[in-house]
Design an enzyme around this catalytic site. Structure first.
Site, PDB file in Angstrom:
ATOM      1  N   HIS A 115      15.445  52.835  30.401  1.00 24.94           N
ATOM      2  CA  HIS A 115      14.491  53.190  31.454  1.00 24.94           C
ATOM      3  C   HIS A 115      15.154  53.850  32.664  1.00 24.94           C
ATOM      4  CE1 HIS A 115      11.030  50.305  30.018  1.00 24.94           C
ATOM      5  NE2 HIS A 115      11.776  50.725  29.014  1.00 24.94           N
ATOM      6  N   ASP A 132       7.442  55.669  21.175  1.00 24.05           N
ATOM      7  CA  ASP A 132       7.117  56.148  22.525  1.00 24.05           C
ATOM      8  C   ASP A 132       8.243  55.769  23.480  1.00 24.05           C
ATOM      9  OD1 ASP A 132       6.392  53.415  22.230  1.00 24.05           O
ATOM     10  OD2 ASP A 132       5.021  53.518  23.930  1.00 24.05           O
ATOM     11  N   GLU A 176       4.208  50.864  22.775  1.00 26.31           N
ATOM     12  CA  GLU A 176       4.941  49.666  23.188  1.00 26.31           C
ATOM     13  C   GLU A 176       5.177  49.718  24.682  1.00 26.31           C
ATOM     14  OE1 GLU A 176       7.982  46.670  23.923  1.00 26.31           O
ATOM     15  OE2 GLU A 176       8.111  48.787  24.391  1.00 26.31           O
ATOM     16  N   GLU A 177       5.473  50.909  25.198  1.00 28.31           N
ATOM     17  CA  GLU A 177       5.761  51.058  26.625  1.00 28.31           C
ATOM     18  C   GLU A 177       4.469  51.169  27.439  1.00 28.31           C
ATOM     19  OE1 GLU A 177       8.620  50.474  27.451  1.00 28.31           O
ATOM     20  OE2 GLU A 177      10.135  51.410  26.171  1.00 28.31           O
TER      21      GLU A 177
END
Ligand code: ZN
Length: 392
Positions: free
Chosen positions: A364, A74, A140-141
């Site tokens: 990010h 993800d 995970e995010e």
């Protein structure tokens, strides 16, 4: 012939997988790995109040030594696409650099490890003397509830016993190979509330101002450092992240005041001992003599965030990864425990874990990107790790 890491990464980047919908990227991984002989499972985990999440576990080979690559498919949302030089899911390559959401966090690491594993298997065949697996989450995010923690337990329940793990998150700082992670600090968050007595600001003797008490307690919490650091860890931190009263009036003393804080702590502490130290400081300060005579009334509520400090003690694994990095990049990696938390905090309960991945500068951000050179060198490091772990 196995595919170069660059081709795999382009395919992964072109499969949008904004958390928690990692399905399209998991499809790519499943196809590549099953073609190479891996068994592939894609369990979906659920929990009330959080999105259902699909995960992937793929494995090949048999034997005592079981090396697992841990990662996530993800990615965080791209933000405003207009701020990107190339569309975030187009996987455009320009001047030897590939652009896309997840390029470094962490489809780059995934693509490099898949390429490395396929090459390794091509050379060594399925009888390479052990078991090799991929443990890839789609969570995970996001809240990290239906991801790695559950996937590890699920695999264990099916009889999988891991002997070493590598997490492919970005760990390099300026150049690929300058840093690996061998542990992580713990994180402790809590809200401190001081209760007073509401009243007229012109008649403070009839009220009890909680803001005075709160500032005294916050000062007491920060007056001395928690520690001076240890061999492998920086000094523990303590940061107040918010102070809240929510009082719109000028002539009212509020009834209560609160503050939130976060501490990143090293291996001198665990969550319980750190909480005890915070409470000790609060008690001392609250009961210290002061002009207002009355002790400060406070309460502390800990945020649930299960992330304790850990340090990997397997010198053989750390040495093997460090040597592979040095041979493929020419750099001797620094052994770090800095930064935030990662899914390694879950893995450490199953087997020794080390983290190594690309330079994370653009993670990010808009225009997240990785150089194709760096990606190929990363695959070379991973392939050396596999060869060293499963010596022929
Ligand atoms: Zn990541």
């Amino acid at each position: 012939m196995s595919a170069p890491a660059a081709d795999i990464l382009v395919e992964l980047l072109a499969a949008p997988s904004v958390t928690p919908d990692a399905g399209p990227a998991l499809d790519v991984i499943a196809r590549l790995l099953s073609a190479a002989g891996f068994s592939v499972d894609r369990p979906v985990f659920t929990e009330p109040g959080t999105p259902d999440v699909e995960n992937l576990f793929a494995a090949i080979g048999a034997g005592e030594r079981h090396f697992v690559f841990v990662g996530h498919a993800d990615v965080v949302p791209p933000g405003d696409p207009a701020r990107w030089r190339h569309p975030p899911f187009a996987a455009a390559v320009e001047d030897g650099v590939v652009y896309g959401r997840g390029a470094v966090d962490m489809k780059g690491g995934l693509a490099a490890f898949i390429a490395a594993a396929l090459r390794f298997l091509e050379r060594r065949g399925p009888e390479f003397g052990g078991r090799l697996s991929f443990l890839v989450t789609g969570d995970e995010e996001g809240p990290a509830v239906n991801g790695t923690a559950k996937l590890l337990a699920w695999a264990k329940g099916r009889g999988e016993g891991f002997s070493a793990a590598l997490v492919g998150e970005p760990t390099s700082v300026e150049r690929l190979g300058d840093q690996i992670k061998i542990g992580r600090r713990g994180s402790f968050s809590a809200t401190l509330v001081v209760t007073g007595r509401q009243g007229h600001a012109a008649y403070p003797h009839l009220a009890e101002n909680p803001i005075r008490g709160l500032t005294e307690l916050l000062w007491a919490l920060q007056a001395e450092p928690l520690d001076a650091g240890t061999d492998h860890f920086e000094p523990s931190t303590f940061e107040v992240v918010s102070v809240d009263v929510g009082n719109p009036a000028w002539n009212v003393i509020p009834g209560s005041a609160s503050a939130r804080f976060n501490s990143r702590f090293n291996d001198l502490w665990d969550r319980a001992s750190l909480r005890a130290e915070v409470e000790r400081r609060l008690r001392l300060a609250a009961e210290a003599p002061r002009f207002s005579a009355a002790p400060i009334r406070w309460s502390l509520a800990e945020e649930p965030s299960p992330s304790d400090v850990f340090l990997t003690h397997d010198e053989a694994l750390i040495g093997l990864v460090s040597r592979a990095v040095e041979e493929a990049t020419g750099l001797r990696p620094r052994l770090s425990t800095g930064g935030g938390t990662s899914d390694a905090r879950f893995v450490k309960d199953y087997c020794p874990v080390v983290e190594f991945g690309p330079v994370g500068t653009s993670m990010h951000q808009a225009d997240e990107r990785i150089g194709l050179d760096e990606l190929e060198r990363l695959a070379a490091v991973y392939e050396r790790i596999l060869d060293a772990y499963f010596t022929a």
